[in-house]
Design a protein around this motif. Structure first.
Motif, mmCIF file in Angstrom:
data_model
loop_
_atom_site.group_PDB
_atom_site.id
_atom_site.type_symbol
_atom_site.label_atom_id
_atom_site.label_comp_id
_atom_site.label_asym_id
_atom_site.label_seq_id
_atom_site.Cartn_x
_atom_site.Cartn_y
_atom_site.Cartn_z
ATOM 1 N N SER A 1 8.208 2.033 -4.735
ATOM 2 C CA SER A 1 9.048 1.444 -4.645
ATOM 3 C C SER A 1 8.939 0.192 -5.489
ATOM 4 O O SER A 1 8.522 -0.481 -5.445
ATOM 5 N N HIS A 2 10.130 -1.162 -4.146
ATOM 6 C CA HIS A 2 10.149 -2.647 -5.100
ATOM 7 C C HIS A 2 8.963 -3.151 -4.728
ATOM 8 O O HIS A 2 8.708 -3.584 -6.099
ATOM 9 N N ASN B 1 8.975 -2.245 1.925
ATOM 10 C CA ASN B 1 10.220 -1.214 0.846
ATOM 11 C C ASN B 1 11.096 -0.570 1.369
ATOM 12 O O ASN B 1 11.865 -0.442 1.312
#
Length: 660
Positions: free
Chosen positions: A162-163, A498
């Motif tokens: 994820s980010h 996230n």
């Protein structure tokens, strides 16, 4: 003025007591067993005791350099006894002023050492910035490419990749993790405290694990330059000292570093120059030693605390460019060979000796620790022995030793074995010093009666999300000497960050929390060797390893060992709670206050109700009782008729109709 003070030659002759007029005063009674002497005899005793010149100029008498050189040499005090009692009569005010001022100078605080101060440090390591990280990609590609077997619209991998990074994978740190980590340091740490030193212990560039996308030498420089930029943007380098150390992924090829000087060290120096040179003392001679071998000294608090940045790659067993250090021989100095590991040990010993002579304390800073948290040595055999012996011999000088590399917040204790017959340690029989990791597996084997803790080796959590990202802060108290008084770990819950970013894209959802505090969580009053030894004993008591179990923790509270184990992985395994950010949260103290208040209110209301009912029963009217009990109450006349009918039924009546 008397004539004997008119020339320098006469100035050295004592005054003639007969020239002074002695007033007629009653003679005090002599003390028991004490010789009686006249004032004239007293003058002669004083003037002949010291033949040094008598300075009567009040200006000169008030100058510290004339009578008290350096403000600290008390051997100058006999000068004052050259002043005779008769001189006090003749020039009393001037002489008394001259006598008092030097004493005031002695009483004043010395300017050589400042009063007690506290300095704060931050330890950050293993950032492993990867500018090529791709969210929702395949971890097997080091998060560089989408899965080939899946459509690009499939987001099933989103929770893990994820980010802010892929927790627990071999992927490195994406730009948002790096950027928001420094933003959080500024927001959460610097907003509440100043940071005086930053220990940046290496490995800032990405791993070279993606065979389809190999790393080159330029990336080492560019990715380290990016971290230098964030350090400059986050800290005021005019007052915050940054001490970097070389990691095994800060060179190209990774792990390999030839003996210096070499082009790799020169390029790395130029990359780090903005933080290396800012505010540095010329006496530290940073550039010369860095380009020679990647190690250097940095003054942290002048005359009191220094930092020694070590190039651990010259001792690291995975460096193919160098061999083992010279054979260790106890009670000898490190070898003068040209092996870079030996050269660094020679330099280290000289720095530690100078620090001891100057009453300074030392931080040892590097990337690769001498051993990992499973007690596996990471240095070559002889290099490992030399490290243990030098740090053991100078343990009184070393304030702390901080490293990275292993991605865990762990403690190892440097110990000296209690003298016994036979060998101290079969593996390290040439030195009495050994290193032992403190973990749940090793706690039972730490026999505190068989050795003495004399120092520690600390490794910190990493930013790269092998576990939750984390860093350390600490406080150094400096007075007559310097000690580390407390430390704390800062960690970010990466999974939650996230998840929150997925709900609100484009926002900064990374938040570092303060945890694992040595003072409040582990009850450590300081981080000296004695403080760590006491901490280990208390953990052994809690776990029943030691016989005294009277200090077991209260039921429901985590044991220190459990808390320490959670801290090692930056609280990655801490039980997660549902996100309650949209609900009102109260502290435990507020909850207790509310419960106590509600209980008191309830009991007070119940007591009042009971009192009111009893009052109505005794003196209340029919209608008051009816309103209270919510029942219909018959008029009094009806009640009397009902009672009479009841008596007739119960007792009967006679022939005349009268109740019996």
């Amino acid at each position: 003025m008397s004539s004997q003070f008119q020339s320098g030659q006469e100035h050295h002759q004592p005054p003639d007591p007969s020239s002074f007029a002695v007033p007629s005063l009653p003679k005090p009674a002599p003390m028991a067993n004490a010789p009686t002497q006249t004032i004239q005899e007293d003058d002669e005793r004083f003037t002949h005791a010291y033949a040094s010149p008598i300075v009567t100029d009040p200006v000169r008498l008030g100058r510290v350099e004339d009578v008290h050189p350096g403000g600290s040499d008390i051997t100058a005090f006999p000068f004052f006894f050259a002043v005779s009692p008769s001189m006090l009569r003749d020039k009393g005010p001037s002489v008394l002023l001259g006598l008092l001022l030097p004493f005031l100078a002695v009483a004043a605080p010395s300017s050589n050492r400042p009063s007690h101060v506290s300095k704060r440090f931050l330890h950050i390591t293993d950032i492993h910035y990867d500018p090529f990280y791709v969210p929702h990609s395949d971890p097997s590609t080091q998060c560089h490419r989408a899965p080939e077997s899946q459509l690009s619209s499939d987001t099933s991998r989103a929770p893990s990749v994820s980010h802010y990074g892929a927790l627990g994978t071999t992927c490195d740190s994406p730009l948002p993790l790096v950027e928001d980590t420094f933003t959080s340091i500024k927001r959460e740490v610097l907003a509440n405290q100043d940071i005086d030193f930053v220990f940046w212990t290496g490995d800032s560039s990405r791993h070279d694990r993606d065979k389809s996308f190999p790393r080159d030498a330029s990336e080492v420089i560019s990715q380290n330059s990016e971290i230098v930029y964030y350090l400059q943007r986050t800290f005021d380098l005019s007052r915050t000292i940054v001490v970097p150390s070389i990691g095994n992924w800060d060179v190209w090829p990774s792990n390999a570093l030839d003996p210096g000087p070499n082009i790799g060290l020169q390029r790395l120096y130029k990359t780090w120059q903005p933080v290396l040179d800012e505010g540095a003392s010329l006496d530290d001679n940073i550039r010369a030693t860095f380009e020679e071998g990647g190690w250097f000294k940095r003054t942290l608090v002048k005359g009191q605390v220094i930092g020694l940045s070590l190039n651990t790659l010259y001792w690291y067993e995975d460096n193919p460019s160098v061999s083992d250090c010279s054979v260790f021989v106890r009670d000898t100095a490190p070898s003068t060979s040209l092996h870079p590991g030996d050269v660094q040990f020679t330099w280290l010993e000289a720095q530690l000796k100078a620090a001891r002579d100057g009453n300074e304390r030392v931080f040892l800073l590097g990337h690769v620790p001498p051993a990992d948290y499973s007690d596996t040595p990471l240095y070559r055999r002889n290099c490992y022995k030399w490290y243990l012996h030098l740090t053991g011999e100078f343990s009184d000088v070393i304030l702390g030793a901080y490293y990275g590399h292993v991605n865990k917040d762990a403690v190892s204790v440097l110990v000296r074995a209690v003298r016994r017959e036979g060998k101290v340690n079969e593996e390290l029989d040439e030195t009495p010093y050994s290193l032992h990791a403190v973990t749940a597996k090793t706690l039972k084997s730490l026999k505190m009666d068989k050795f003495k803790v004399i120092g520690t080796v600390r490794t910190s959590s990493s930013i790269v999300p092998v576990h939750n990202p984390g860093f350390r802060t600490g406080i150094v108290d400096i007075g007559r000497t310097a000690i580390i008084s407390e430390e704390a770990q800062w960690y970010a819950d990466l999974v939650r960050a996230n998840e929150k970013h997925a709900k609100a894209p484009g926002t900064d959802t990374l938040e570092y929390r303060n945890a694992c505090k040595t003072r409040s969580n582990f009850k450590m009053h300081n981080l000296t060797a004695e403080g760590y030894a006491d901490w280990i004993r208390r953990m052994q008591i809690e776990e029943g390893i030691l016989p005294d179990i009277s200090k077991k923790p209260k039921k429901g509270r985590r044991h220190m060992l459990e808390l320490y184990t959670l801290c090692m992985d930056s609280n990655e395994k801490l039980p997660r709670q549902e996100d309650d950010s949209s609900h009102l949260t109260l502290s435990p103290t507020a909850v207790r206050v509310i419960l106590v208040t509600a209980t008191i209110t309830f009991l007070g209301g119940l007591g009042g109700f009971i009192f009111y009912v009893r009052r109505l029963e005794e003196s209340g009217t029919v209608w008051e009782r009816q309103r209270l009990l919510f029942t219909e109450v018959e008029p009094e006349s009806v009640q009397r008729a009902q009672r009479a009918a009841l008596r007739v039924r119960e007792r009967g009546v006679d022939v005349h109709g009268v109740t019996i």
